[in-house]
Design a protein around this motif. Structure first.
Motif, short mmCIF file in Angstrom:
data_model
loop_
_atom_site.label_atom_id
_atom_site.label_comp_id
_atom_site.label_asym_id
_atom_site.label_seq_id
_atom_site.Cartn_x
_atom_site.Cartn_y
_atom_site.Cartn_z
N GLY A 124 0.71 -1.32 0.01
CA GLY A 124 0.07 0.06 0.11
C GLY A 124 0.79 1.29 -0.12
O GLY A 124 2.09 1.25 -0.29
N GLU A 125 0.26 2.45 0.25
CA GLU A 125 0.91 3.75 0.39
C GLU A 125 0.39 4.57 1.55
O GLU A 125 -0.90 4.27 1.62
CB GLU A 125 0.68 4.51 -0.94
N VAL A 126 1.00 5.44 1.83
CA VAL A 126 0.64 6.29 2.59
C VAL A 126 0.96 8.01 2.34
O VAL A 126 1.94 7.84 1.46
CB VAL A 126 1.18 6.35 4.20
N ARG A 127 0.46 8.96 2.89
CA ARG A 127 0.71 10.23 2.36
C ARG A 127 1.05 11.08 3.66
O ARG A 127 0.38 10.91 4.47
CB ARG A 127 -0.13 10.76 1.64
N ARG A 128 1.81 12.05 3.68
CA ARG A 128 2.33 13.13 4.37
C ARG A 128 1.10 14.10 4.43
O ARG A 128 1.34 14.97 3.26
CB ARG A 128 3.59 13.46 4.56
N ILE A 129 0.33 14.35 5.15
CA ILE A 129 -0.84 15.36 4.87
C ILE A 129 -0.84 16.52 5.93
O ILE A 129 -0.11 16.48 6.73
CB ILE A 129 -2.31 14.39 4.89
N LEU A 130 -1.37 17.64 5.40
CA LEU A 130 -1.65 18.45 6.23
C LEU A 130 -3.23 18.83 6.88
O LEU A 130 -4.12 18.57 6.36
CB LEU A 130 -1.29 19.80 5.57
N VAL A 131 -3.21 18.87 8.38
CA VAL A 131 -4.24 18.86 8.80
C VAL A 131 -4.58 20.14 10.03
O VAL A 131 -3.64 20.50 10.71
CB VAL A 131 -4.84 17.39 9.72
N ALA A 132 -6.00 20.39 10.61
CA ALA A 132 -5.92 21.10 11.49
C ALA A 132 -7.36 21.06 12.04
O ALA A 132 -8.36 20.52 11.26
CB ALA A 132 -5.78 22.54 11.06
N SER A 133 -7.67 21.55 13.09
CA SER A 133 -9.11 21.40 13.70
C SER A 133 -10.11 22.33 13.27
O SER A 133 -9.47 23.51 12.83
CB SER A 133 -9.18 21.39 15.34
#
Length: 299
Positions: free
Chosen positions: A157-166
Motif C-alpha cells: 500500500g501507500e501512505v501520504r504526509r498530509i496537512l491537517v488542523a481542527s
C-alpha cells in the motif's frame, strides 16, 4: 555431524538467543550444540556468535552466514514439499512502526493466529528500523523508500504526509490557499518525523519547502494529534494516523493538491528463494488482508 545439521543448529542458537535454548528447541544436549558451533566456527575461520548481556548475537560474519543458512535450509525444506508439505508452525517474529503496528498490524496478527493454531507470534513495535538479522526478525513492515538490500520486498500500500488542523483552529486562522501561507499560521511539529524544521510540498517537478517556527514541538505522533484536535495549529501526520479524526470531523485535511508523493508501505523479509512456511503464510495473509483492514493510501 551433517553440515546441513550444523547450519540448523547455528540458526537455532541465533533464534533462541542461547546454547541452552537451542538445545531445548532441537532436543539435543547442550554439549552437542556447543560442539556444532565450535566446528562451524573452525570451518569458517571466524567467530560467528558474540555474547551480549542478554543473549547470544551473531557477529558480522555470523549475520552473513545466517542469511545464507536460512536460504539453504529454506531451499532444503521446499525441496521436500513434494513429498510432505511442511506445517505452518513455530515462532514468527515481526516488527512494525509503533502507531501503524497498533492500528493495523496487531489486528492482522490476531487473524493470523486464528488461522494457524501452531504458530506463535512475537510482535515488536518500534519507530526505528530494527536490524532483521541482528534482532532475529522474520518480517518487517517498513514505510517509505528502502535502501538497496538483499532482502525480499512486497509492497502492500501507500501512505501520504498530509496537512491537517481542527475546525476550531481554522475558524479563527488566516486564509490557507498555498504552502507559503503556512508562515502566518501556528504549527505543531513532530521531531520524530521532521527533525529539520521544514515541510516539503508538491510532487515531482513542483516541490517547495516551507520553513517553520513551531509553537509546539513533540517527539511522537499521538501528542501531535491531541494538540491538533485542541486547536493548537497545523500538523503534518501520515494519512493513516489521522484517518479516524478526518472521518469523525475532528481534523480537516488541507491543501491536498500540494501533498508530496506517496510513501510505499512494504513487507520486508530476509532473502532466499524459499522462505519458511510460517513466513510465507504470513506474507500471503498480509498482502491479501492489510489493504482491506486499513485504507492506508488515503485519510
Amino acid at each position: 555431524m551433517d553440515r546441513l545439521d550444523e547450519l540448523a543448529i547455528f540458526v537455532a542458537i541465533i533464534e533462541a538467543g542461547s546454547l541452552a535454548g537451542a538445545a531445548r528447541r532441537l532436543r539435543r544436549s547442550r554439549p552437542a550444540v556447543t560442539r556444532a558451533l565450535a566446528a562451524l566456527e573452525d570451518r569458517v575461520g571466524q567467530r560467528l556468535i558474540t555474547r551480549s548481556t542478554r543473549r547470544f548475537m551473531p557477529s558480522e560474519a555470523g549475520r552473513e552466514l545466517a542469511i545464507a543458512a536460512r536460504r539453504v535450509l529454506g531451499d532444503y525444506a521446499a525441496s521436500l514439499g513434494g513429498v510432505s508439505e511442511a506445517p505452518v508452525s513455530g515462532l514468527l517474529r515481526i516488527t512494525a512502526p509503533l502507531s501503524f503496528g497498533r492500528r493495523h498490524v496487531t489486528p492482522l496478527v490476531s487473524e493470523f493466529l486464528d488461522l494457524y493454531p501452531q504458530v506463535q507470534v512475537e510482535l515488536v513495535l518500534a519507530d526505528r528500523n530494527l536490524d532483521l538479522i541482528e534482532e532475529d526478525l522474520q518480517v518487517a513492515v517498513r514505510i517509505g523508500p528502502l535502501p538497496h538490500s538483499r532482502f525480499r520486498v512486497r509492497k502492500v500500500g501507500e501512505v501520504r504526509r498530509i496537512l491537517v488542523a481542527s475546525p476550531a483552529y481554522l475558524a479563527g486562522a488566516p486564509p490557507l490557499r498555498r504552502p507559503s501561507d503556512i508562515a502566518a499560521h501556528e504549527t505543531i511539529v513532530s521531531v520524530a518525523a521532521t527533525p529539520i524544521m521544514t515541510w516539503q510540498f508538491g510532487g515531482a517537478g513542483r516541490r517547495s519547502r516551507v520553513a517553520l517556527t513551531p509553537r509546539l514541538i513533540v517527539n511522537e505522533v499521538e501528542s501531535v494529534l491531541i494538540a491538533a484536535r485542541a486547536g493548537r495549529g497545523l500538523a503534518r501526520p501520515l494519512s493513516y494516523q489521522a484517518a479516524d479524526d478526518i472521518a469523525a470531523g475532528t481534523l480537516v485535511r488541507l491543501l491536498p493538491e500540494f501533498e508530496p508523493e506517496a510513501l510505499p508501505v512494504q513487507l520486508v523479509t530476509p532473502g532466499g528463494r524459499h522462505p519458511l512456511p510460517r513466513v510465507r503464510a504470513f506474507i500471503d495473509h498480509a498482502v491479501e488482508r492489510l489493504p482491506k483492514l486499513a485504507p492506508i493510501g488515503a485519510a
